[in-house]
Design a protein around this motif. Structure first.
Motif, short mmCIF file in Angstrom:
data_model
loop_
_atom_site.label_atom_id
_atom_site.label_comp_id
_atom_site.label_asym_id
_atom_site.label_seq_id
_atom_site.Cartn_x
_atom_site.Cartn_y
_atom_site.Cartn_z
N HIS A 50 6.76 53.58 -30.18
CA HIS A 50 6.85 53.04 -29.54
C HIS A 50 7.61 51.80 -29.45
O HIS A 50 7.77 51.81 -27.71
CB HIS A 50 5.48 52.39 -28.92
CG HIS A 50 3.96 52.92 -29.02
ND1 HIS A 50 3.85 53.76 -29.75
CD2 HIS A 50 3.49 53.10 -27.69
CE1 HIS A 50 2.38 54.27 -28.98
NE2 HIS A 50 2.08 53.84 -27.58
N ASP A 107 5.49 50.34 -20.94
CA ASP A 107 5.72 50.32 -20.06
C ASP A 107 4.09 49.70 -18.78
O ASP A 107 4.34 49.01 -17.78
CB ASP A 107 6.48 51.38 -18.32
CG ASP A 107 8.07 51.22 -19.02
OD1 ASP A 107 8.38 50.49 -19.82
OD2 ASP A 107 8.13 52.45 -18.05
N GLN A 167 10.36 53.08 -26.37
CA GLN A 167 10.29 52.99 -25.30
C GLN A 167 10.37 51.92 -24.64
O GLN A 167 11.16 52.01 -23.21
CB GLN A 167 8.73 53.22 -25.46
CG GLN A 167 7.96 54.84 -25.07
CD GLN A 167 6.49 54.68 -25.54
OE1 GLN A 167 5.51 53.31 -25.46
NE2 GLN A 167 6.34 55.80 -25.38
N ARG A 188 11.86 48.80 -22.77
CA ARG A 188 12.85 48.62 -21.89
C ARG A 188 14.29 47.31 -21.63
O ARG A 188 13.71 46.49 -22.95
CB ARG A 188 13.02 48.46 -20.72
CG ARG A 188 12.08 49.84 -20.28
CD ARG A 188 11.79 49.94 -19.17
NE ARG A 188 10.57 51.23 -18.44
CZ ARG A 188 11.51 51.63 -17.62
NH1 ARG A 188 13.11 51.79 -16.98
NH2 ARG A 188 11.27 53.27 -17.45
N ASN A 245 1.55 53.58 -22.56
CA ASN A 245 2.60 53.46 -23.22
C ASN A 245 3.38 51.65 -22.75
O ASN A 245 3.05 51.01 -22.52
CB ASN A 245 4.05 54.31 -22.23
CG ASN A 245 4.16 53.94 -20.61
OD1 ASN A 245 4.39 53.34 -20.59
ND2 ASN A 245 3.52 55.25 -20.15
#
Length: 429
Positions: free
Chosen positions: A91, A380, A94, A96, A378
């Motif tokens: 993770h 996000d 992932q 950002r 996830n």
């Protein structure tokens, strides 16, 4: 396990929204928690969980968490810690970053990424307790930077002894420091609206029974939720190279979850179809959860015979299964054509439980065909994005008339004048 030609297969999905009585019960519970807070929370806990608590005993103490470690075996502790590392590493990839873009005319545009402040994780305590789901909910939220993560779980997940110690240890290993012994629709409502004892959250995630699912749907909008999850699903796309024992075992790995779980094999090989059907019967006979798995297989299991793997892929894309295993001679060659699946397991040794427990990708995956438009849990899911606009004088003078034109075409004169007044002043009119 029934074997049927693919052309006879009828794709149908029944989304469970509960009976009128269940919906009414949830509305009553949510409304009572909203207006009465702790008093209703304690009342429903005694009524539904047969556990009498007071407000002071809702929160799990540090001493209870430490005591739980004495009741779990060393092998579990080693496995849960290694799994947590794998999940975290996956993770982390992932994450950002915020960004800003400065234009030559002085305009600054960008996007600011911020974590949610407070997230509630529901951990069920019905037919089975799932410490692995604790990791799958908590770790992505932690990676996203959520500072406050709270866990709720029914007060008797471990029977007469109280909360299952494996759940408490999994939560502690994941880093959860705030845990409450409350479950059902009342726990969801408490997380959404808050009580004196349980502050409200921004998002609720985690699986549960029909009352939990209906409560999540009822409070959506007050808070965010992950999804309304349906029964577990597995589809296996296989050719003659697949081992029937492996395929049957993997189908049963999902059938044992729930009587409404679905397990489907799609294959062009009649030999494999018949061998898998026989293996399912053989393995069912020695499965501890045979009754659950057998009802699942009888009601929602099937072997679909197709003319080719290409036809099989078309069916898979229609099914959009939660879990898809590809057990063919060259599984990587088929990957590009698979469009709809929550998680894809390639090859004979990528059994679905590898993803459920240890590999690292999240095991909370879209069901009921929603893999057509949604994704596994996830990072996000635990962030929010703010757009950033700093318009320069030069840019407004250049583009203001376009903005005015669009506003007036929509009949919004106030919008147009907000720009026009600036243009007139800056141009000296």
């Amino acid at each position: 396990m029934r074997i049927i030609p693919a052309e006879e297969f009828k794709l149908s999905r029944e989304v469970e929204y509960g009976t009128p009585e269940q919906n009414e019960a949830v509305r009553e519970i949510v409304g009572a928690i909203r207006t009465e807070g702790d008093a209703a929370l304690l009342r429903y806990t005694e009524q539904h969980d047969r556990v009498k608590l007071d407000a002071a005993s809702l929160r799990v103490t540090q001493q209870e968490i430490e005591a739980a470690y004495e009741h779990v075996d060393a092998a579990f502790l080693t496995a849960i810690r290694e799994a947590a590392v794998n999940i975290r590493v996956f993770h982390e990839k992932q994450k950002r970053s915020s960004w800003m873009d400065l234009q030559p005319d002085g305009t600054l545009l960008g996007q600011i990424i911020r974590p949610l402040k407070r997230v509630g994780v529901y951990v069920p305590g019905g037919k089975a307790a799932y410490p692995s789901s604790v990791l799958m909910n908590v770790i992505p939220a932690q990676v996203a930077g959520v500072p406050e993560i709270v866990m709720v779980t029914p007060p008797a997940t471990g029977g007469q002894e109280g909360i299952n110690p494996y759940i408490l240890v999994a939560a502690a290993e994941a880093g959860v420091k705030e845990m409450y012994r409350v479950g059902g629709a009342q726990a969801i409502a408490a997380l959404a609206y808050g009580t004196v004892s349980i502050p409200p959250v921004d998002k609720i995630c985690g699986p549960g029974n029909i009352y939990v699912a209906l409560a999540k749907r009822a409070v959506f909008g007050v808070v965010d939720i992950d999804s309304i999850a349906g029964p577990s699903e597995i589809a296996v796309l296989a050719d003659d190279s697949a081992d029937p024992a492996y395929v049957a075992a993997d189908l049963l790995s999902q059938a044992e979850h729930d009587e409404m779980a679905s397990a489907i094999l799609v294959t062009p090989s009649r030999r494999l179809a018949e061998a898998v059907a026989a293996e399912v019967e053989s393995q069912l006979a020695v499965l501890p959860r045979e009754q659950i798995a057998r009802q699942s297989i009888d009601s929602y299991g099937a072997v679909l015979l197709v003319k080719s793997l290409e036809e099989g892929i078309d069916i898979i894309n229609r099914l959009a299964p939660e879990h898809l295993e590809v057990m063919t001679e060259e599984p990587m060659q088929l990957l590009g054509r698979i469009e709809n699946a929550g998680a894809i397991f390639l090859g004979a040794y990528s059994s679905e439980p590898v993803g459920d427990y240890f590999a690292g990708p999240n095991h909370i995956i879209p069901t009921n065909g929603t893999a057509r438009f949604s994704s596994p849990v996830n990072v996000d899911d635990f962030i929010k994005k703010s757009s950033l606009i700093h318009y320069s004088k030069e840019a407004l003078l250049k583009n203001g008339e376009h903005i005015i034109t669009l506003a007036r075409h929509e009949g919004l004169e106030g919008h147009a004048r907000a720009i026009e007044i600036r243009l007139e002043k800056e141009r000296g009119n």
